[in-house]
Structure formats: structure tokens, C-alpha cells
Design a protein around this motif. Structure first.
Motif, PDB file in Angstrom:
ATOM      1  N   THR A 192     -15.570 -12.483   5.879  1.00 51.53           N
ATOM      2  CA  THR A 192     -13.712 -11.881   5.654  1.00 51.53           C
ATOM      3  C   THR A 192     -12.906 -13.079   5.434  1.00 51.53           C
ATOM      4  OG1 THR A 192     -14.058  -9.980   6.855  1.00 51.53           O
ATOM      5  CG2 THR A 192     -11.916 -10.513   6.371  1.00 51.53           C
ATOM      6  N   THR A 193     -12.459 -13.378   4.321  1.00 53.81           N
ATOM      7  CA  THR A 193     -11.608 -14.640   4.061  1.00 53.81           C
ATOM      8  C   THR A 193     -10.109 -14.270   3.512  1.00 53.81           C
ATOM      9  OG1 THR A 193     -11.855 -14.533   1.612  1.00 53.81           O
ATOM     10  CG2 THR A 193     -13.604 -15.627   3.183  1.00 53.81           C
ATOM     11  N   ALA A 194      -9.220 -14.940   3.430  1.00 52.17           N
ATOM     12  CA  ALA A 194      -7.855 -14.731   2.914  1.00 52.17           C
ATOM     13  C   ALA A 194      -7.968 -14.249   1.622  1.00 52.17           C
ATOM     14  CB  ALA A 194      -7.025 -16.149   2.974  1.00 52.17           C
ATOM     15  N   GLY A 195      -9.052 -14.549   0.786  1.00 55.70           N
ATOM     16  CA  GLY A 195      -9.213 -14.108  -0.381  1.00 55.70           C
ATOM     17  C   GLY A 195      -9.528 -12.725  -0.593  1.00 55.70           C
ATOM     18  N   ASN A 196     -10.535 -12.391   0.181  1.00 55.47           N
ATOM     19  CA  ASN A 196     -11.032 -10.928   0.180  1.00 55.47           C
ATOM     20  C   ASN A 196     -10.533  -9.821   1.410  1.00 55.47           C
ATOM     21  OD1 ASN A 196     -12.633 -11.280   2.335  1.00 55.47           O
ATOM     22  ND2 ASN A 196     -14.301 -11.856   1.389  1.00 55.47           N
ATOM     23  N   SER A 197      -9.412 -10.252   1.890  1.00 59.74           N
ATOM     24  CA  SER A 197      -8.956  -9.393   3.048  1.00 59.74           C
ATOM     25  C   SER A 197      -7.864  -8.545   2.508  1.00 59.74           C
ATOM     26  CB  SER A 197      -8.389 -10.194   4.124  1.00 59.74           C
ATOM     27  OG  SER A 197      -9.095 -10.852   4.896  1.00 59.74           O
ATOM     28  N   SER A 198      -7.370  -7.454   3.043  1.00 61.14           N
ATOM     29  CA  SER A 198      -6.154  -6.958   2.867  1.00 61.14           C
ATOM     30  C   SER A 198      -4.932  -8.072   3.281  1.00 61.14           C
ATOM     31  CB  SER A 198      -5.987  -5.509   3.410  1.00 61.14           C
ATOM     32  OG  SER A 198      -6.052  -5.830   4.977  1.00 61.14           O
ATOM     33  N   GLN A 199      -4.060  -7.884   2.610  1.00 58.72           N
ATOM     34  CA  GLN A 199      -2.768  -9.019   2.828  1.00 58.72           C
ATOM     35  C   GLN A 199      -1.807  -8.513   3.934  1.00 58.72           C
ATOM     36  OE1 GLN A 199      -1.714  -9.322  -1.218  1.00 58.72           O
ATOM     37  NE2 GLN A 199      -3.324 -10.611  -1.728  1.00 58.72           N
ATOM     38  N   VAL A 200      -0.998  -9.228   4.401  1.00 56.95           N
ATOM     39  CA  VAL A 200      -0.075  -9.071   5.279  1.00 56.95           C
ATOM     40  C   VAL A 200       1.235  -8.978   4.354  1.00 56.95           C
ATOM     41  CG1 VAL A 200       1.199  -9.870   7.172  1.00 56.95           C
ATOM     42  CG2 VAL A 200      -1.081 -10.290   7.189  1.00 56.95           C
ATOM     43  N   SER A 201       1.809  -7.645   4.407  1.00 57.63           N
ATOM     44  CA  SER A 201       2.975  -7.484   3.492  1.00 57.63           C
ATOM     45  C   SER A 201       4.260  -6.606   4.012  1.00 57.63           C
ATOM     46  CB  SER A 201       2.310  -6.580   2.366  1.00 57.63           C
ATOM     47  OG  SER A 201       1.263  -7.207   1.917  1.00 57.63           O
ATOM     48  N   ASP A 202       5.274  -6.753   3.318  1.00 55.35           N
ATOM     49  CA  ASP A 202       6.529  -6.241   3.561  1.00 55.35           C
ATOM     50  C   ASP A 202       6.793  -5.180   2.434  1.00 55.35           C
ATOM     51  OD1 ASP A 202       6.852  -7.990   5.874  1.00 55.35           O
ATOM     52  OD2 ASP A 202       7.954  -9.382   4.393  1.00 55.35           O
ATOM     53  N   GLY A 203       7.413  -3.920   2.753  1.00 56.24           N
ATOM     54  CA  GLY A 203       7.609  -3.112   1.644  1.00 56.24           C
ATOM     55  C   GLY A 203       7.942  -1.610   2.074  1.00 56.24           C
ATOM     56  N   ALA A 204       8.259  -0.724   1.259  1.00 55.04           N
ATOM     57  CA  ALA A 204       8.481   0.820   1.634  1.00 55.04           C
ATOM     58  C   ALA A 204       8.330   1.534   0.447  1.00 55.04           C
ATOM     59  CB  ALA A 204       9.938   0.693   2.007  1.00 55.04           C
ATOM     60  N   ALA A 205       8.169   2.926   0.744  1.00 52.43           N
ATOM     61  CA  ALA A 205       8.016   3.874  -0.478  1.00 52.43           C
ATOM     62  C   ALA A 205       8.237   5.199   0.149  1.00 52.43           C
ATOM     63  CB  ALA A 205       6.623   3.760  -0.889  1.00 52.43           C
ATOM     64  N   ALA A 206       8.772   5.938  -0.877  1.00 54.25           N
ATOM     65  CA  ALA A 206       9.342   7.323  -0.653  1.00 54.25           C
ATOM     66  C   ALA A 206       8.903   8.369  -1.792  1.00 54.25           C
ATOM     67  CB  ALA A 206      10.954   7.309  -0.538  1.00 54.25           C
ATOM     68  N   VAL A 207       8.557   9.562  -1.360  1.00 53.68           N
ATOM     69  CA  VAL A 207       8.119  10.593  -2.227  1.00 53.68           C
ATOM     70  C   VAL A 207       8.705  12.040  -1.964  1.00 53.68           C
ATOM     71  CG1 VAL A 207       6.038  12.176  -2.829  1.00 53.68           C
ATOM     72  CG2 VAL A 207       5.766   9.609  -2.314  1.00 53.68           C
ATOM     73  N   LEU A 208       9.303  12.697  -2.725  1.00 49.75           N
ATOM     74  CA  LEU A 208      10.182  13.798  -2.537  1.00 49.75           C
ATOM     75  C   LEU A 208       9.220  15.094  -2.795  1.00 49.75           C
ATOM     76  CD1 LEU A 208      12.783  15.486  -2.331  1.00 49.75           C
ATOM     77  CD2 LEU A 208      13.218  15.351  -4.632  1.00 49.75           C
ATOM     78  N   LEU A 209       9.008  15.954  -1.869  1.00 48.52           N
ATOM     79  CA  LEU A 209       8.185  16.929  -2.021  1.00 48.52           C
ATOM     80  C   LEU A 209       8.730  18.370  -1.778  1.00 48.52           C
ATOM     81  CD1 LEU A 209       5.298  15.990   0.764  1.00 48.52           C
ATOM     82  CD2 LEU A 209       5.026  15.968  -1.657  1.00 48.52           C
ATOM     83  N   GLY A 210       8.493  19.357  -2.271  1.00 43.08           N
ATOM     84  CA  GLY A 210       9.005  20.358  -2.136  1.00 43.08           C
ATOM     85  C   GLY A 210       8.154  22.077  -2.445  1.00 43.08           C
ATOM     86  N   ARG A 211       8.655  22.933  -2.097  1.00 42.15           N
ATOM     87  CA  ARG A 211       7.949  24.165  -2.423  1.00 42.15           C
ATOM     88  C   ARG A 211       8.152  24.434  -3.816  1.00 42.15           C
ATOM     89  NH1 ARG A 211      10.241  27.478   0.465  1.00 42.15           N
ATOM     90  NH2 ARG A 211       8.868  26.752   2.315  1.00 42.15           N
ATOM     91  N   ARG A 212       7.186  24.858  -4.642  1.00 42.02           N
ATOM     92  CA  ARG A 212       7.380  24.731  -6.025  1.00 42.02           C
ATOM     93  C   ARG A 212       8.352  25.870  -6.391  1.00 42.02           C
ATOM     94  NH1 ARG A 212       4.219  24.435 -10.806  1.00 42.02           N
ATOM     95  NH2 ARG A 212       2.322  23.880  -9.683  1.00 42.02           N
TER      96      ARG A 212
END
Ligand SMILES: CC(=O)SCCNC(=O)CCNC(=O)[C@H](O)C(C)(C)COP(=O)(O)OP(=O)(O)OC[C@H]1O[C@@H](n2cnc3c(N)ncnc32)[C@H](O)[C@@H]1OP(=O)(O)O
Length: 374
Positions: A271-291
Motif C-alpha cells: 500500500t503506497t501513497a499512489g494506490n491508497s485512498s487519500q486524506v481529504s477535506d470536503g462536504a456533500a448534501a442530498v435532498l430526499l423526500g416522499r414522492r
């Protein structure tokens, strides 16, 4: 939509070819075979994924990242925040799993105090758990509409503090395994399932190439919310920048370059820096509802949440979680992966049985569960 099409192309119907067509039509928001009780996805946005400690978000607090995506999702569809029944935020590293940070983000986004917010920590799948929590509240008719988010600043928090744990930890192997650094759990997966350094590097190369193609052709642009931040350089000078591109994608990646990198976690590891998951900063949002509620408000329908699954796996190889949880979610939805025998990475039936009976509760550095939703 393009991603949904690609994913649906990986699926073989369990029974007949009709099911594949159903998936596509429901993913498109068609009303064929749909119910007003369906939990539907209305809209989603994310920030760019910044490089922790050296990237565009290194001086930005997670409440700001969260507020950027919360605001963008509602603004895009013209939904007043007081229509939200609840907000759930997935977070791992911030104190109290980010409860204070989430409520601050909530007010920075102009949400009224009457809209509740809470946080959830299911390690790597915390954002997905937030989505399932909101979906569960919609299904049980506790709420009509909800916002599911995820946020992390790996710049500001360390993964390396296990907190207070019992001294009895050392008496119990599974408990002891929970504090194995994640890089070593990656080495365990590679060793136990015979995944060579060459295979890891070539997967990494193809991942960088696909991501670079998508970035260069603008496919990520509409999902990324540009965020204007202040960056501080090594001399303490400040400058304003707008972060709108994922920073982990290395367009110049080659197999030769990857093969030269030293193992990151174990001298004779792969496992190397090239094939690892990276160390990151970020955010996401999803709007859900009853149809029914979504349609009454004239909001769009991007897709339908049909099934989900959570499965525990051994903590010393926690990274196999998705390989176990995805088939379980597909089974619930009546579908199987093409060529899938239900056997993640060639395990024996007895191994799989043990994984499934394992705990799904997360521990500090070694999450023990896999998580999937379709
Ligand atoms: C579900 C889950 O994901 S659980 C897992 C959660 N995440 C983790 O556990 C994170 C695991 N990863 C890590 O801890 C880190 O990424 C590490 C320790 C492996 C590497 O960290 P860093 O040293 O900060 O990696 P970084 O990305 O800066 O790369 C270091 C060097 O490797 C080389 N490198 C990295 N990627 C590549 C590449 N694709 N091609 C060629 N060289 C590369 C470069 O020389 C780079 O230095 P540079 O940025 O100055 O050019």
C-alpha cells in the motif's frame, strides 16, 4: 444520470431482463411502477474534494464546507429551509461527531431553529448512514422531506487518537484489532485476498485516468459547489481562492511512477501513497423526500431509494465492507452483480458467514462494517 446509467449497466437482473429496465425507468424518475410512498432523491451537490493539510480547504472549517452544500441544494431547487422535516449530517472526526459544527452550519445557511439537525458516525459510510436515516424517517412518515449530508476536515482533526479505551482491550483479539491503523488493514486485505502491488497500482492508474477524463470533460462541474475561501501560506500571508476542482486527481499518473513509490505503512507492504485512498477535506448534501410530497411541491425526482444493507466485517480487514454490503443490498432489491457469485474476493462460505455475524458498530480507526444503498 450518467453515473446511474453506468451503475445500472453493471447489474444483471436476478429474474428477467424486465428488472433492468425497471431500474432505469425508476432512476429517471418515471412514475411507471412507482408509489407515492417511494423515498426519492430530489437533488444533491458536493464541494470539490480538497487535499488535506496542503489543499484549498486546509484553512477552512467544516461548518463552512457544510453550509456551502446545504445552501446550494435548497437554492438550486428553490425550497425554503422551513420545509425540511430534519437534517442529518455524517461525520467521523470532529468532536462529538460534529454535532456543534452541524448546528452552526445550519444557522450559517439561514435555516430556522425549528428545523432539527443531528449527526451520525458510521465511520467511512457516515454520509451514507445520514442518507438512510433520513430515508427511514420519510418511510416511517415522521417527516416528508429531509436533507442528508456528510462533511469531514481531515486537515483539522487527526485519525490517530483512539480516545479512552478499556485496558481489557488487549485480552480480546477482535477488540484489539479495532485499533489497527487503517493502512495495515489495507495490507491485510491485500495479503489475505492475494491482491498484488501490480494489481493495486493498475487499479489506481485506471481510477486516476477515469477521474481525469471526467474532470477534463466537465462532468463534475454541475455537482461541485465552488467555495470561496481564505488560504494562508507558510509566511502567514492570506489570499482568497475559489475551490471548484477535485485536488486528488493526478492527471500525469503512470504505472512506472506508481511502481517507484515506497510502501507507506509496512516496509515489505504494497500500500503506497499512489494506490491508497487519500486524506481529504470536503462536504456533500442530498435532498430526499416522499414522492407524493415532492410532487406536490413541484420538485424534480432524480432517483428512487429501493434497498440498503449494513453488514459487519472483521475489523482487521475493514476495507472489504462494500464487497459484502453491496451484494446484500442488491439481493434485497432483487438484483445481482454481473458475474457475481455472492463471494467477495474469493472467500469461502464459512468466512462469509463469520463476517455477516460480526458487529457493525464502528470503532475508532478500524471501522467494522460495510454499507450500501441502491
Ligand atoms: C473507507 C476508507 O476509505 S477508509 C480509509 C480512510 N483513509 C485512510 O486511511 C487514508 C489512507 N491514506 C493515507 O494515510 C495517506 O494518503 C498516505 C499516508 C498513504 C499518503 O499520504 P501523503 O504522503 O500525504 O500522500 P500524498 O498524496 O501527498 O503523496 C505523497 C507523494 O507520493 C507520490 N504520489 C502520490 N500519488 C502519486 C501518483 N498517483 N503517481 C505518482 N506519485 C504519486 C508523490 O511523490 C507525492 O508527493 P507530492 O504530492 O509532493 O508529489
Amino acid at each position: 444520470m450518467n453515473r446511474l446509467r453506468i451503475i445500472s449497466g453493471h447489474l444483471c437482473p436476478a429474474g428477467s431482463s424486465e428488472l433492468r429496465r425497471d431500474l432505469r425507468s425508476s432512476a429517471c424518475g418515471s412514475t411507471a411502477g412507482c408509489s407515492g410512498e417511494d423515498v426519492v432523491v430530489v437533488h444533491g451537490r458536493r464541494t470539490a474534494i480538497g487535499r488535506a493539510k496542503r489543499g484549498g480547504f486546509k484553512d477552512t472549517t467544516p461548518d463552512e464546507l457544510l453550509s456551502a452544500v446545504m445552501t446550494a441544494v435548497l437554492t438550486d431547487v428553490g425550497l425554503p429551509p422551513d420545509k425540511l422535516g430534519d437534517v442529518c449530517v455524517g461525520n467521523v472526526l470532529q468532536p462529538g461527531a460534529g454535532a456543534l459544527m452541524a448546528r452552526v452550519a445550519h444557522f450559517l445557511s439561514g435555516f430556522p431553529e425549528t428545523v432539527p439537525v443531528y449527526t451520525v458516525n458510521r465511520q467511512c459510510s457516515s454520509g451514507l448512514q445520514a442518507l438512510l436515516n433520513i430515508a427511514g424517517a420519510i418511510r416511517s412518515r415522521t417527516i416528508d422531506l429531509g436533507l442528508a449530508c456528510g462533511v469531514e476536515s481531515m486537515t483539522l482533526r487527526s485519525m490517530n487518537n483512539p480516545g479512552d479505551l478499556s485496558s481489557r482491550l488487549s485480552d480480546h483479539q477482535k477488540a484489539r484489532d479495532c485499533i489497527i491503523p487503517m493502512g495495515l488493514t489495507s495490507e491485510n486485505v491485500a495479503e489475505r485476498f492475494g491482491i498484488s502491488r501490480e494489481q493495486q497500482d493498475s487499479f489506481s492508474l485506471s481510477s486516476h485516468q477515469k477521474a481525469a477524463r471526467a474532470q477534463n470533460s466537465g462532468r463534475f462541474d454541475s455537482e461541485i459547489v465552488p467555495v470561496s475561501v481564505t488560504l494562508v501560506d507558510d509566511e502567514g500571508r492570506e489570499r482568497q481562492v475559489t475551490v471548484s476542482k477535485d485536488e486528488g486527481i493526478r492527471t500525469g499518473t503512470t504505472l512506472a511512477g506508481l511502481s517507484k513509490l515506497r510502501p507507506a505503512f509496512k516496509p515489505d507492504g504494497s500500500t503506497t501513497a499512489g494506490n491508497s485512498s487519500q486524506v481529504s477535506d470536503g462536504a456533500a448534501a442530498v435532498l430526499l423526500g416522499r414522492r407524493s410530497a415532492v410532487e406536490a411541491l413541484g420538485l424534480p425526482v432524480l432517483g428512487v431509494l429501493r434497498a440498503s444493507a449494513v453488514v459487519g466485517v472483521p475489523p482487521d480487514m475493514m476495507g472489504i465492507g462494500p464487497a459484502v454490503a453491496i451484494p446484500a443490498a442488491l439481493q434485497q432489491a432483487g438484483r445481482v452483480l454481473c458475474g457475481e457469485t455472492g463471494n467477495p474476493a474469493g472467500e469461502s462460505e464459512s468466512q462469509r458467514g463469520r463476517h455477516r455475524s460480526g458487529s457493525s458498530s464502528g470503532m475508532h480507526r478500524s471501522p467494522t462494517g460495510g454499507h450500501a444503498a441502491e
